[in-house]
Design a protein around this motif. Structure first.
Motif, PDB file in Angstrom:
ATOM      1  N   VAL A  12      12.831 -15.074  10.866  1.00  0.00           N
ATOM      2  CA  VAL A  12      13.976 -15.985  10.960  1.00  0.00           C
ATOM      3  C   VAL A  12      13.506 -17.305  11.543  1.00  0.00           C
ATOM      4  O   VAL A  12      12.543 -17.352  12.317  1.00  0.00           O
ATOM      5  CB  VAL A  12      15.128 -15.424  11.839  1.00  0.00           C
ATOM      6  N   ASP A  13      14.190 -18.371  11.165  1.00  0.00           N
ATOM      7  CA  ASP A  13      14.051 -19.667  11.833  1.00  0.00           C
ATOM      8  C   ASP A  13      15.181 -19.710  12.846  1.00  0.00           C
ATOM      9  O   ASP A  13      16.353 -19.517  12.482  1.00  0.00           O
ATOM     10  CB  ASP A  13      14.205 -20.824  10.842  1.00  0.00           C
ATOM     11  N   PHE A  14      14.833 -19.959  14.096  1.00  0.00           N
ATOM     12  CA  PHE A  14      15.804 -19.866  15.178  1.00  0.00           C
ATOM     13  C   PHE A  14      15.898 -21.201  15.909  1.00  0.00           C
ATOM     14  O   PHE A  14      14.881 -21.749  16.359  1.00  0.00           O
ATOM     15  CB  PHE A  14      15.366 -18.753  16.144  1.00  0.00           C
ATOM     16  N   ALA A  15      17.113 -21.746  16.017  1.00  0.00           N
ATOM     17  CA  ALA A  15      17.362 -22.986  16.751  1.00  0.00           C
ATOM     18  C   ALA A  15      17.794 -22.616  18.166  1.00  0.00           C
ATOM     19  O   ALA A  15      18.763 -21.884  18.346  1.00  0.00           O
ATOM     20  CB  ALA A  15      18.440 -23.809  16.067  1.00  0.00           C
ATOM     21  N   GLY A  32      14.930 -26.715  20.887  1.00  0.00           N
ATOM     22  CA  GLY A  32      13.665 -26.298  20.285  1.00  0.00           C
ATOM     23  C   GLY A  32      13.901 -25.369  19.116  1.00  0.00           C
ATOM     24  O   GLY A  32      15.043 -25.017  18.798  1.00  0.00           O
ATOM     25  N   HIS A  33      12.821 -24.978  18.471  1.00  0.00           N
ATOM     26  CA  HIS A  33      12.890 -24.090  17.313  1.00  0.00           C
ATOM     27  C   HIS A  33      11.810 -23.016  17.432  1.00  0.00           C
ATOM     28  O   HIS A  33      10.760 -23.259  18.024  1.00  0.00           O
ATOM     29  CB  HIS A  33      12.680 -24.874  16.011  1.00  0.00           C
ATOM     30  N   ARG A  34      12.073 -21.878  16.849  1.00  0.00           N
ATOM     31  CA  ARG A  34      11.107 -20.788  16.811  1.00  0.00           C
ATOM     32  C   ARG A  34      11.167 -20.135  15.432  1.00  0.00           C
ATOM     33  O   ARG A  34      12.222 -20.062  14.823  1.00  0.00           O
ATOM     34  CB  ARG A  34      11.452 -19.696  17.831  1.00  0.00           C
ATOM     35  N   ILE A  35      10.022 -19.646  14.987  1.00  0.00           N
ATOM     36  CA  ILE A  35       9.981 -18.723  13.857  1.00  0.00           C
ATOM     37  C   ILE A  35       9.724 -17.362  14.485  1.00  0.00           C
ATOM     38  O   ILE A  35       8.745 -17.198  15.229  1.00  0.00           O
ATOM     39  CB  ILE A  35       8.870 -19.071  12.850  1.00  0.00           C
ATOM     40  N   ILE A  36      10.587 -16.403  14.216  1.00  0.00           N
ATOM     41  CA  ILE A  36      10.469 -15.079  14.838  1.00  0.00           C
ATOM     42  C   ILE A  36      10.317 -14.039  13.741  1.00  0.00           C
ATOM     43  O   ILE A  36      11.186 -13.921  12.865  1.00  0.00           O
ATOM     44  CB  ILE A  36      11.711 -14.755  15.696  1.00  0.00           C
ATOM     45  N   GLY A  37       9.237 -13.279  13.782  1.00  0.00           N
ATOM     46  CA  GLY A  37       9.014 -12.209  12.818  1.00  0.00           C
ATOM     47  C   GLY A  37       9.927 -11.021  13.110  1.00  0.00           C
ATOM     48  O   GLY A  37      10.188 -10.701  14.269  1.00  0.00           O
ATOM     49  N   TYR A  38      10.403 -10.397  12.064  1.00  0.00           N
ATOM     50  CA  TYR A  38      11.280  -9.222  12.236  1.00  0.00           C
ATOM     51  C   TYR A  38      10.605  -8.141  13.070  1.00  0.00           C
ATOM     52  O   TYR A  38      11.263  -7.454  13.839  1.00  0.00           O
ATOM     53  CB  TYR A  38      11.668  -8.624  10.880  1.00  0.00           C
ATOM     54  N   ARG A  39       9.297  -7.981  12.907  1.00  0.00           N
ATOM     55  CA  ARG A  39       8.583  -6.923  13.657  1.00  0.00           C
ATOM     56  C   ARG A  39       8.657  -7.151  15.152  1.00  0.00           C
ATOM     57  O   ARG A  39       8.555  -6.209  15.925  1.00  0.00           O
ATOM     58  CB  ARG A  39       7.136  -6.842  13.205  1.00  0.00           C
ATOM     59  N   ALA A  40       8.821  -8.404  15.583  1.00  0.00           N
ATOM     60  CA  ALA A  40       8.895  -8.708  17.015  1.00  0.00           C
ATOM     61  C   ALA A  40      10.315  -8.536  17.558  1.00  0.00           C
ATOM     62  O   ALA A  40      10.497  -8.378  18.763  1.00  0.00           O
ATOM     63  CB  ALA A  40       8.421 -10.125  17.277  1.00  0.00           C
TER      64      ALA A  40
END
Length: 193
Positions: A156-159, A174-182
């Motif tokens: 997901v792209d997370f704001a 800020g922004h984060r890219i979060i993998g589903y596995r995490a």
């Protein structure tokens, strides 16, 4: 007379052996049935009941199990906050009343083909579409509040923004890219679950 007793004894022995063999076959059939039972199938049987979910590398989630997707569950906090979504891969253990756990080992509910197709990605894309504020907890226990902007095949792209704030460019820190596995838990409306 003696022969009659001998035949009766042989008949009882044969009956006992047949019963023992039948019991062994029943036991083996039950073991085989249980070996094919998935966690998801058991959780479907617990929908609507109070459970506690121990999450790998995150805080436990407690409440009423409200939904089971193909690879996630939704738990509504009994304190009245909204649901938390937990990927099945992040579930360490489930605590429930013993009669409920025993009953869940014998699935009786019909499987919803739609629910079986509703993946974690599908759920997260819906949250992104609705612009729902969430608090995500990832492996290691780190958490952020904000809004899911986009949900890809495995991330997901997370704001990032404060809980309870609408997602506005001026509020985003800020922004984060979060993998589903995490992902360990996704708490709706930034609630603690």
């Amino acid at each position: 007379m003696r022969w009659q007793r001998l035949f009766e004894d042989l008949e009882h022995q044969l009956d006992s052996e047949w019963e023992a063999e039948r019991a062994a076959l029943d036991t083996e059939a039950e073991r085989l049935r249980l070996s094919r039972l998935t966690l998801r199938e058991r959780l479907v049987e617990l929908v609507g009941l109070e459970i506690a979910v121990d999450v790998i590398a995150a805080d436990a989630v407690r409440g009423r199990l409200t939904g089971v997707g193909s690879d996630w569950i939704a738990v509504e906090n009994t304190a009245g906050s909204r649901a938390a979504v937990v990927p099945l891969d992040a579930v360490a253990s489930i605590a429930a009343a013993e009669p409920d756990l025993l009953r869940s080992a014998r699935p009786t509910r019909s499987h919803s083909a739609l629910a079986e197709r509703m993946t974690l990605g599908f759920m997260l894309r819906d949250l992104a579409r609705r612009r729902v504020g969430v608090r995500v907890v990832v492996a290691g226990g780190t958490s952020w509040t904000g809004t899911i902007d986009r949900a890809g095949a495995d991330h997901v792209d997370f704001a990032l923004h404060d809980a309870g704030e609408p997602r506005r460019a001026s509020a985003v820190t800020g922004h984060r890219i979060i993998g589903y596995r995490a992902l360990r838990t996704v708490h709706l409306d930034g609630s603690a679950g």
